[in-house]
Design a protein around this motif. Structure first.
Motif, PDB file in Angstrom:
ATOM      1  N   ILE A   1      32.374 -26.929  -9.365  1.00 56.46           N
ATOM      2  CA  ILE A   1      31.196 -26.828  -8.497  1.00 56.46           C
ATOM      3  C   ILE A   1      30.346 -28.087  -8.629  1.00 56.46           C
ATOM      4  O   ILE A   1      29.648 -28.273  -9.635  1.00 56.46           O
ATOM      5  CB  ILE A   1      30.365 -25.588  -8.870  1.00 56.46           C
TER       6      ILE A   1
ATOM      7  N   SER B   1      37.570 -25.381  -5.889  1.00 50.95           N
ATOM      8  CA  SER B   1      36.371 -26.195  -5.673  1.00 50.95           C
ATOM      9  C   SER B   1      35.521 -25.534  -4.600  1.00 50.95           C
ATOM     10  O   SER B   1      36.030 -25.076  -3.577  1.00 50.95           O
ATOM     11  CB  SER B   1      36.756 -27.621  -5.260  1.00 50.95           C
ATOM     12  N   ILE B   2      34.220 -25.495  -4.846  1.00 51.51           N
ATOM     13  CA  ILE B   2      33.293 -24.835  -3.917  1.00 51.51           C
ATOM     14  C   ILE B   2      31.915 -25.445  -4.112  1.00 51.51           C
ATOM     15  O   ILE B   2      31.552 -25.844  -5.223  1.00 51.51           O
ATOM     16  CB  ILE B   2      33.264 -23.306  -4.171  1.00 51.51           C
ATOM     17  N   ASP B   3      31.140 -25.548  -3.042  1.00 56.66           N
ATOM     18  CA  ASP B   3      29.796 -26.097  -3.142  1.00 56.66           C
ATOM     19  C   ASP B   3      28.860 -25.109  -3.821  1.00 56.66           C
ATOM     20  O   ASP B   3      29.104 -23.900  -3.855  1.00 56.66           O
ATOM     21  CB  ASP B   3      29.264 -26.456  -1.751  1.00 56.66           C
TER      22      ASP B   3
ATOM     23  N   ASP C   1      29.564 -20.939   1.292  1.00 57.59           N
ATOM     24  CA  ASP C   1      30.953 -20.490   1.349  1.00 57.59           C
ATOM     25  C   ASP C   1      31.072 -19.118   0.693  1.00 57.59           C
ATOM     26  O   ASP C   1      30.478 -18.869  -0.363  1.00 57.59           O
ATOM     27  CB  ASP C   1      31.873 -21.492   0.644  1.00 57.59           C
TER      28      ASP C   1
ATOM     29  N   ILE D   1      31.976 -16.546  -1.587  1.00 61.30           N
ATOM     30  CA  ILE D   1      32.541 -16.557  -2.939  1.00 61.30           C
ATOM     31  C   ILE D   1      33.611 -15.485  -3.097  1.00 61.30           C
ATOM     32  O   ILE D   1      34.599 -15.675  -3.823  1.00 61.30           O
ATOM     33  CB  ILE D   1      31.414 -16.370  -3.981  1.00 61.30           C
TER      34      ILE D   1
ATOM     35  N   GLY E   1      40.397 -22.895   2.173  1.00 57.20           N
ATOM     36  CA  GLY E   1      39.387 -21.997   2.724  1.00 57.20           C
ATOM     37  C   GLY E   1      38.961 -22.522   4.087  1.00 57.20           C
ATOM     38  O   GLY E   1      38.433 -23.637   4.190  1.00 57.20           O
TER      39      GLY E   1
ATOM     40  N   HIS F   1      38.269 -26.895   7.831  1.00 58.95           N
ATOM     41  CA  HIS F   1      38.303 -26.794   6.373  1.00 58.95           C
ATOM     42  C   HIS F   1      37.524 -27.950   5.771  1.00 58.95           C
ATOM     43  O   HIS F   1      37.684 -29.099   6.193  1.00 58.95           O
ATOM     44  CB  HIS F   1      39.754 -26.828   5.867  1.00 58.95           C
TER      45      HIS F   1
ATOM     46  N   ASP G   1      35.762 -28.509   1.691  1.00 57.80           N
ATOM     47  CA  ASP G   1      36.253 -28.737   0.328  1.00 57.80           C
ATOM     48  C   ASP G   1      36.317 -27.451  -0.482  1.00 57.80           C
ATOM     49  O   ASP G   1      36.245 -27.470  -1.704  1.00 57.80           O
ATOM     50  CB  ASP G   1      35.372 -29.767  -0.387  1.00 57.80           C
ATOM     51  N   TYR G   2      36.425 -26.321   0.193  1.00 56.24           N
ATOM     52  CA  TYR G   2      36.597 -25.031  -0.463  1.00 56.24           C
ATOM     53  C   TYR G   2      38.092 -24.740  -0.483  1.00 56.24           C
ATOM     54  O   TYR G   2      38.683 -24.365   0.526  1.00 56.24           O
ATOM     55  CB  TYR G   2      35.841 -23.959   0.321  1.00 56.24           C
ATOM     56  N   ARG G   3      38.709 -24.931  -1.651  1.00 57.28           N
ATOM     57  CA  ARG G   3      40.170 -24.782  -1.724  1.00 57.28           C
ATOM     58  C   ARG G   3      40.622 -24.470  -3.150  1.00 57.28           C
ATOM     59  O   ARG G   3      39.945 -24.821  -4.122  1.00 57.28           O
ATOM     60  CB  ARG G   3      40.870 -26.052  -1.243  1.00 57.28           C
TER      61      ARG G   3
ATOM     62  N   ARG H   1      31.051 -18.326   7.013  1.00 59.34           N
ATOM     63  CA  ARG H   1      30.118 -19.151   6.246  1.00 59.34           C
ATOM     64  C   ARG H   1      28.695 -18.662   6.480  1.00 59.34           C
ATOM     65  O   ARG H   1      28.303 -18.355   7.601  1.00 59.34           O
ATOM     66  CB  ARG H   1      30.244 -20.622   6.653  1.00 59.34           C
TER      67      ARG H   1
END
Length: 325
Positions: free
Chosen positions: A9, A100-102, A107, A109, A128, A162, A164-166, A204
């Protein structure tokens, strides 16, 4: 055997939202552990990207309160993509999978469970993907969709909608470590590694607290990096434009010669100024594109570190324990 998951994160000036979303990340981690989908050794890894507020202090406090929280601090702000990379490289040797997630909580969770299930079904990379952009303004929705379409036309392999949620397996990360680019565009680089991949879709949400740290200028810079770092098509477009302008110029020369022979020439500044402005504009645009690529080459050949980690929470905790003894 249950996989060890590291949530990566990135955080930049997130003192308002981090106390809220950290609890949400922990709840999801504990839920996955209770369902026996991931190992108890799984961790939430915060990457402080040179924040100027109390973000790092909050991360250190979370790490002291719960062993599932850990954090690393970069020596200075290096940007979102470099922060994500730092976390992924830190986690690749101690985890089986990373997500990886902001930090802002936009996003979903809860989608992590579907990502982990997809991993157990054989996918090494799980993207994601936003199912809709209803929460975006018209301008942001239009520019974002145009951005993905331009990337695809330029030959950049990306997953539509997409960011950067992956989820990425350690196997993919170890291969990805061989990519040494300084100019990072992760959503275009990860597909280059290959391996089996799939997508999960989610809605989102609005940002939970604080303000976005990704204004229009940064989004434009990211788009330019994405195109120029992964595609040479703009250079080919310049070549095509040059050929087209040359043909038009040749036709213009023929027209000038014929009119001169026929005695129909008329002196005037308007046509001259138009031609000069047109050619000058074309040349400046072409030089700008060439300069962008030369600048990328300049940064790449320097091979400077893409990130520098100045502190780690577990190192500091070990030092404190030694002093206490």
């Amino acid at each position: 055997m249950k996989a060890v998951l590291y949530m990566v994160i990135p955080c930049y000036n997130e003192e308002e939202v981090l106390p809220v979303t950290s609890g949400l990340f922990l709840e999801e981690l504990q839920l996955l552990i209770e369902k026996e989908k991931i190992s108890e050794e799984s961790r939430i890894l915060f990457v402080n990207d040179g924040s100027k507020d109390r973000t790092w202090e909050i991360i250190e406090g979370l790490a002291r309160e719960n062993p599932h929280f850990i954090g690393i601090c970069q020596s200075r702000n290096r940007g979102h993509q470099n922060a994500v990379l730092a976390g992924l490289m830190e986690a690749k040797d101690v985890s089986d999978i990373t997500i990886s997630i902001d930090c802002d909580g936009q996003d979903d969770i809860a989608t992590m469970e579907a990502m982990v299930d997809a991993y157990y079904d054989g996918a090494e990379v799980v993207y994601g993907v936003r199912s809709s952009r209803d929460t975006d303004t018209f301008f942001k929705r239009f520019t974002a969709q145009a951005f993905y379409k331009v990337l695809m036309r330029m030959g950049v392999e990306t997953v539509y909608n997409h960011a950067d949620y992956r989820l990425i397996s350690a196997r993919v990360l170890k291969e990805f470590a061989g990519f040494k680019e300084v100019n990072l565009f992760l959503r275009g680089m990860i597909p280059l590694v290959g391996f089996k991949s799939t997508s999960v879709f989610y809605e989102r949400h609005e940002r939970i607290a604080g303000e976005s740290h990704y204004p229009l200028a940064k989004m434009v810079n990211l788009a330019i990096d994405g195109i120029t770092s992964l595609s040479v098509k703009p250079l080919r477009l310049i070549s095509g434009l040059g050929i087209g302008v040359s043909v038009l110029s040749f036709v213009g020369v023929l027209w000038a010669v014929i009119t001169q022979i026929c005695g129909r020439t008329v002196t005037g500044w308007a046509s001259t100024v138009c031609v000069i402005c047109f050619m000058g504009g074309v040349q400046l645009v072409c030089l700008g594109v060439l300069g962008e690529y030369i600048g990328k080459i300049y940064m790449e050949v320097k091979a400077r570190p893409r990130y520098i980690i100045s502190e780690r929470t577990w190192t500091k905790q070990n030092e404190d324990e030694e002093k206490g003894e």
